[in-house]
Design a protein around this motif. Structure first.
Motif, mmCIF file in Angstrom:
data_model
loop_
_atom_site.group_PDB
_atom_site.id
_atom_site.type_symbol
_atom_site.label_atom_id
_atom_site.label_comp_id
_atom_site.label_asym_id
_atom_site.label_seq_id
_atom_site.Cartn_x
_atom_site.Cartn_y
_atom_site.Cartn_z
ATOM 1 N N ASP A 141 0.818 -1.213 0.000
ATOM 2 C CA ASP A 141 0.000 0.000 0.000
ATOM 3 C C ASP A 141 0.852 1.263 0.000
ATOM 4 O O ASP A 141 0.452 2.284 -0.568
ATOM 5 C CB ASP A 141 -0.911 0.023 1.235
ATOM 6 C CG ASP A 141 -1.898 -1.119 1.266
ATOM 7 O OD1 ASP A 141 -2.392 -1.504 0.188
ATOM 8 O OD2 ASP A 141 -2.179 -1.636 2.368
ATOM 9 N N ARG A 142 2.006 1.207 0.655
ATOM 10 C CA ARG A 142 2.836 2.407 0.790
ATOM 11 C C ARG A 142 4.297 2.018 0.884
ATOM 12 O O ARG A 142 4.666 1.103 1.632
ATOM 13 C CB ARG A 142 2.418 3.188 2.040
ATOM 14 C CG ARG A 142 3.196 4.483 2.287
ATOM 15 C CD ARG A 142 2.504 5.295 3.348
ATOM 16 N NE ARG A 142 3.315 6.407 3.845
ATOM 17 C CZ ARG A 142 2.922 7.265 4.781
ATOM 18 N NH1 ARG A 142 1.725 7.145 5.322
ATOM 19 N NH2 ARG A 142 3.712 8.241 5.193
ATOM 20 N N LEU A 143 5.123 2.691 0.097
ATOM 21 C CA LEU A 143 6.571 2.522 0.150
ATOM 22 C C LEU A 143 7.155 3.720 0.883
ATOM 23 O O LEU A 143 6.950 4.856 0.467
ATOM 24 C CB LEU A 143 7.159 2.418 -1.257
ATOM 25 C CG LEU A 143 6.563 1.328 -2.165
ATOM 26 C CD1 LEU A 143 7.287 1.323 -3.506
ATOM 27 C CD2 LEU A 143 6.632 -0.048 -1.503
ATOM 28 N N MET A 144 7.881 3.468 1.969
ATOM 29 C CA MET A 144 8.408 4.569 2.767
ATOM 30 C C MET A 144 9.862 4.852 2.432
ATOM 31 O O MET A 144 10.647 3.948 2.130
ATOM 32 C CB MET A 144 8.276 4.268 4.260
ATOM 33 C CG MET A 144 6.889 4.512 4.810
ATOM 34 S SD MET A 144 6.881 4.646 6.608
ATOM 35 C CE MET A 144 5.116 4.868 6.907
ATOM 36 N N ASP A 145 10.211 6.121 2.515
ATOM 37 C CA ASP A 145 11.572 6.594 2.292
ATOM 38 C C ASP A 145 12.269 6.835 3.626
ATOM 39 O O ASP A 145 11.632 6.949 4.683
ATOM 40 C CB ASP A 145 11.542 7.911 1.505
ATOM 41 C CG ASP A 145 11.051 7.726 0.088
ATOM 42 O OD1 ASP A 145 11.613 6.880 -0.620
ATOM 43 O OD2 ASP A 145 10.100 8.428 -0.307
ATOM 44 N N ASP A 146 13.572 6.951 3.555
ATOM 45 C CA ASP A 146 14.361 7.306 4.723
ATOM 46 C C ASP A 146 13.888 8.639 5.288
ATOM 47 O O ASP A 146 13.760 9.632 4.565
ATOM 48 C CB ASP A 146 15.839 7.400 4.319
ATOM 49 C CG ASP A 146 16.754 7.612 5.493
ATOM 50 O OD1 ASP A 146 16.462 7.092 6.586
ATOM 51 O OD2 ASP A 146 17.788 8.291 5.316
ATOM 52 N N GLY A 147 13.594 8.647 6.598
ATOM 53 C CA GLY A 147 13.173 9.871 7.258
ATOM 54 C C GLY A 147 11.701 10.180 7.159
ATOM 55 O O GLY A 147 11.246 11.195 7.704
ATOM 56 N N GLU A 148 10.935 9.336 6.487
ATOM 57 C CA GLU A 148 9.506 9.611 6.344
ATOM 58 C C GLU A 148 8.825 9.537 7.706
ATOM 59 O O GLU A 148 9.069 8.629 8.507
ATOM 60 C CB GLU A 148 8.881 8.624 5.362
ATOM 61 C CG GLU A 148 7.481 8.995 4.942
ATOM 62 C CD GLU A 148 7.049 8.312 3.660
ATOM 63 O OE1 GLU A 148 5.835 8.228 3.432
ATOM 64 O OE2 GLU A 148 7.930 7.871 2.888
#
Length: 307
Positions: A141-148
């Motif tokens: 559903d969601r791909l997270m980035d560094d620091g998100e």
């Protein structure tokens, strides 16, 4: 160079501890795969996350079942929690995720690190997946980035990219707690291996040092425990301070080159995980089985003489 993302996460830890508004963590340990599934919630709002779920799998018969996930579901319902997040720290090589089953029962947004696309590309080739297998992370559903940044009820949370074990590894800092996945083990056991496709011992060292910039009092919850020699109980919670002071592989004073030499030599002696081939095929699909064939049955591949 100042790591502003870790500084922000550290401030979040300090603020949570100062206010006393910290998450409650209940862990379910699957001894068959030595995996810790964490249910973490905000005690004020009862909003919750499930981190690194386990789908039961009998390799000899090829049968899947859901007793481990059912225990999580029962706890969530008995405690009156609302699940907002299903968090994966990485595409596991030692157990099958049961995120889709939990999603059907409890809801929640299924999350993994954005670099899952790299992992899908690597293992898509290894398993000779068809063009219909998406390599863009869209199964999640969601791909997270560094620091998100995100939130668990009223508790602040931050994703930290900690590659090395795999390219896609994320740690989740939630209030005063960090969920480190396979990056670190208990201080008396050491660290994750880095010899899977896409892994790298030097990158792993830098990720662990990054985690060790968090405040010493940060509670650290691990994805696995294998009982170190002379220890009779499984343990999955420690602190960043204890990791810095006592991790047998990467305590303060251990240099990068020293760690890399140790880790690569140690990895060279290890067998492949028992469930790596079925696990990876399922986990790069966000816990879903491969599409059924024309007889309605899903099949897992067994590449011969490749890995």
């Amino acid at each position: 160079m100042t790591d502003t993302i870790v500084e922000t996460a550290s401030a979040q830890v300090d603020a949570a501890r100062a206010s006393g508004h910290v998450p409650v963590v209940r862990t379910f340990f699957d001894e068959a795969t030595f995996t810790a599934t964490h249910v973490v919630h905000d005690p004020r709002t009862k909003r919750a996350a499930v981190i690194d779920s386990v789908q039961d799998f009998d390799q000899a018969s090829g049968r899947t079942s859901h007793a481990s996930a059912d225990a999580v579901i029962a706890y969530v319902r008995e405690t009156g929690l609302t699940v907002d997040w299903l968090l994966e720290t990485h595409a596991h090589a030692d157990h099958l995720s049961d995120a889709p089953y939990l999603h059907r029962a409890l809801g929640g947004t299924l999350v993994i690190g954005r670099e899952i696309r790299t992992v899908q590309g690597v293992f898509g080739k290894i398993f000779n997946e068809p063009e219909s297998f998406a390599r863009d992370g869209s199964q999640f559903d969601r791909l997270m980035d560094d620091g998100e940044r995100f939130a668990l009820g009223d508790i602040e949370a931050t994703a930290l990219h900690v590659p090395g074990h795999t390219p896609a590894c994320l740690a989740y800092v939630i209030g005063d707690a960090v969920f480190v996945g396979d990056t670190l083990f208990m201080p008396d056991y050491g660290t994750a291996r880095a010899d899977f496709p896409g892994g790298d011992a030097r990158t792993l060292f830098r990720s662990m040092r990054r985690l060790m910039q968090l405040p010493d009092a940060t509670r650290a919850f691990l994805c696995h425990d294998y009982k170190a020699p002379n220890r009779d109980e499984f343990v999955w919670e420690t602190t960043i301070g204890d990791e810095k002071a006592g991790n047998i592989h990467v305590h303060e004073g251990v240099g990068e080159d020293e760690f890399v030499a140790m880790r690569e030599a140690r990895d060279g002696t290890l067998d492949m995980p028992r469930l790596i081939l079925p696990s990876i095929q399922v986990n790069i699909r966000a816990g879903n089985l491969p599409e059924p064939e024309d007889n309605g049955v899903s099949y897992l591949k067994l590449p011969l003489n490749l890995l």
